[in-house]
Design an enzyme around this catalytic site. Sequence first.
Site, PDB file in Angstrom:
ATOM      1  N   SER A 153     -10.098  -0.584   6.808  1.00 23.24           N
ATOM      2  CA  SER A 153      -9.504  -0.412   5.479  1.00 23.24           C
ATOM      3  C   SER A 153      -8.825  -1.633   4.874  1.00 23.24           C
ATOM      4  O   SER A 153      -8.465  -1.605   3.699  1.00 23.24           O
ATOM      5  CB  SER A 153      -8.512   0.738   5.498  1.00 23.24           C
ATOM      6  OG  SER A 153      -9.218   1.942   5.395  1.00 23.24           O
TER       7      SER A 153
ATOM      8  N   LYS B 225       0.847  -1.202   0.000  1.00 22.85           N
ATOM      9  CA  LYS B 225       0.000   0.000   0.000  1.00 22.85           C
ATOM     10  C   LYS B 225       0.881   1.251   0.000  1.00 22.85           C
ATOM     11  O   LYS B 225       1.942   1.269   0.638  1.00 22.85           O
ATOM     12  CB  LYS B 225      -0.913  -0.037   1.235  1.00 22.85           C
ATOM     13  CG  LYS B 225      -1.960   1.081   1.283  1.00 22.85           C
ATOM     14  CD  LYS B 225      -2.926   0.874   2.453  1.00 22.85           C
ATOM     15  CE  LYS B 225      -3.966   1.979   2.558  1.00 22.85           C
ATOM     16  NZ  LYS B 225      -4.942   1.745   3.643  1.00 22.85           N
TER      17      LYS B 225
ATOM     18  N   SER C 128      -9.906   1.884   2.734  1.00 26.23           N
ATOM     19  CA  SER C 128      -9.033   2.646   1.883  1.00 26.23           C
ATOM     20  C   SER C 128      -8.010   1.831   1.083  1.00 26.23           C
ATOM     21  O   SER C 128      -7.463   2.335   0.107  1.00 26.23           O
ATOM     22  CB  SER C 128      -8.264   3.668   2.732  1.00 26.23           C
ATOM     23  OG  SER C 128      -7.413   3.021   3.651  1.00 26.23           O
TER      24      SER C 128
END
Length: 472
Positions: free
Chosen positions: A178, A79, A154
Site C-alpha cells: 500500500s 494517512k 491503499s
Amino acid sequence: MDGILKKSLIEVRDMIKTGKVTSLAVTQAALRRVDETASLNAFNYVCREQALARASEIDAGIAAGKKDGALLGVPIAVKDNLCTEGIPTTASSAILEGFIPPYNATVTEKLLGAGAVIIGKTNMDEFAMGSSNETSYFGPVLNPRDNTRVPGGSSGGSAASVAAYQCYGAIGSDTGGSIRQPAAFCGVVGVKPTYGKVSRYGGIALASSFDQFGTFARSVDDAAYLLSVISGHDDRDMTSMKDGYVYKKPDGRLPEGFRVAVPNEFVERIEDKSVRTAFSAAVGRLTAAGAEVEYVSMPILDYSIPTYYILICAEATSNLSRYDGIKYGKRAKNPADLLDLYEKTRTEFLGVEVKRRLMLGNYALSSGYFDAYYRKAQKVRTLIRNEIRAVFGRADVILTPTAPTTAFGFNAHSGPLETYLSDIFTVPANLAGCAAMSVPDFGAGALPVGIQIMADISCEDKMFAAAAALER
Ligand code: GLN
C-alpha cells in the site's frame, strides 16, 4: 503553483531554519495547492486552522532561537489510519466517520516532535483494504498524472498528494504494497521499511504481523530522511525493533561488488510493455553503475498471493472486531438486542470489500478449516520468508517491478480476484518482513513505472544506495 513547493523537503526545512522563508508562507502555499487540486480528493480532512496556527507557532519559535527539528515548519500529509489527537481519523470507513482520537500515534508524535506541520489526513482504501483507493467511503482519489486512472492503494491519497506538490512528504502504511504500489502509479518514491522499524502504536490495524508505516517523497533522499524521523524503538509496540533507521545521505554510488538478484518468476508476470521496458532499463542502469546482476528462480513466490490473503483476512477479522457499535464510531439505531446491535452496525457501516475479507478471515479461522487454511498459510509464510532470506545471502537487493502494470482505469478489474493478483510483486516483502521501496521511472511511456528494490531485514542502507543509483 508557488515555486517554493518545488523545493525538496530538506531544502525547504533549511530555508525555514535560516529565515529565508517562513513556515507560515510555505504552509499557506501548500494549502492553496490543496485547494487548486481539490478535485483529486486526496484528503479526507484538511486541518487548515491547526496547520496555520502551528506554522505561526513554529515561526515564533524560530524568531526566539528555537531552530531544532528535523522537519522544522515543513508541511506533511498523514494517512487517515494514524491517530492524530483532536483531528478526525476514519481509515476511510463510515463506521469511524466523526471519530476524533484522544491521543496521537507514535508516528504522529514523532512528526510533531520534529517540528512538522500536519496539513491533513489523506484518503485511502477503507481500512487499507484495496489497491486502487476505490474502496474508500469518501470516494476515490484521482491519479494526478492522469485523472482517468486510479492512484493505486491503499495509500492513494498520500501518493497523489506528494505527486501533486500539495506537501513535501507523506506517511502511508504498507501491509501488502500500500505504499509502494501507489508510489509507482503516481510517480513518487515510496518506502516500506523493515517490519519493526516504525512503531505501529496508534495506527489503525489491518493485519498486525504485516502492517508497517513508511514514507512518500519526490526523491529517494527525502523519503529516506523522513523515514529516519518516524523510525525508532517504541516500548508501546511489542514488535518494535531495538534500532531504528538512521539517515545517511545516499551518494548515488553503489558499494563495491554490489549484487542484484532478479527473480525470473516476476519478470514473466510483467503485463505492460512500458513496465517491461522500464524494468530492463533499470537492470541496465544498475549494471552500468557496477552491480552484478543474477537472475534467480524463486518458484515459492507463486504461493505468496493466497498465503497473504488468507493471513491478512484472518488477522483483520480479529483487529476489526473492535468496531462493534459500542466502543468506537457509529452505532445503528433501534436494535432489538445486543447481538442485533452488532449485526446492524457492522452491516450498515462497513463497506463491501471489508465485509468480504472479514467473512474470508472468519472462514479460514473457523474450527474444521483452521488447519487447512490458517495454519497451512503460516507454514507457507515461513517457507517464503526462508527462501527470500536465502537469496539475500547471495544478493544485496532483489529487483522487480513494483506492479505488473502502470496505473489502471476506474472499475478496470473484473472482480476482487483480479485486484488481489495485481499485488503479486509487493506482498512477498511483507510476508518476509524485509525492507522494500518503489522508485519511479518516467522514461518508458506516458505513465510512470515503479521499480521495486527489496533488501534484507535492517538493510535499508543498501536499498537506498540502489535507489539513488536508479533515480533520475
Ligand atoms: N492491496 C493490498 C490489499 O488489498 C495491500 C493493502 C495494504 O498494503 N494495506 O490487501
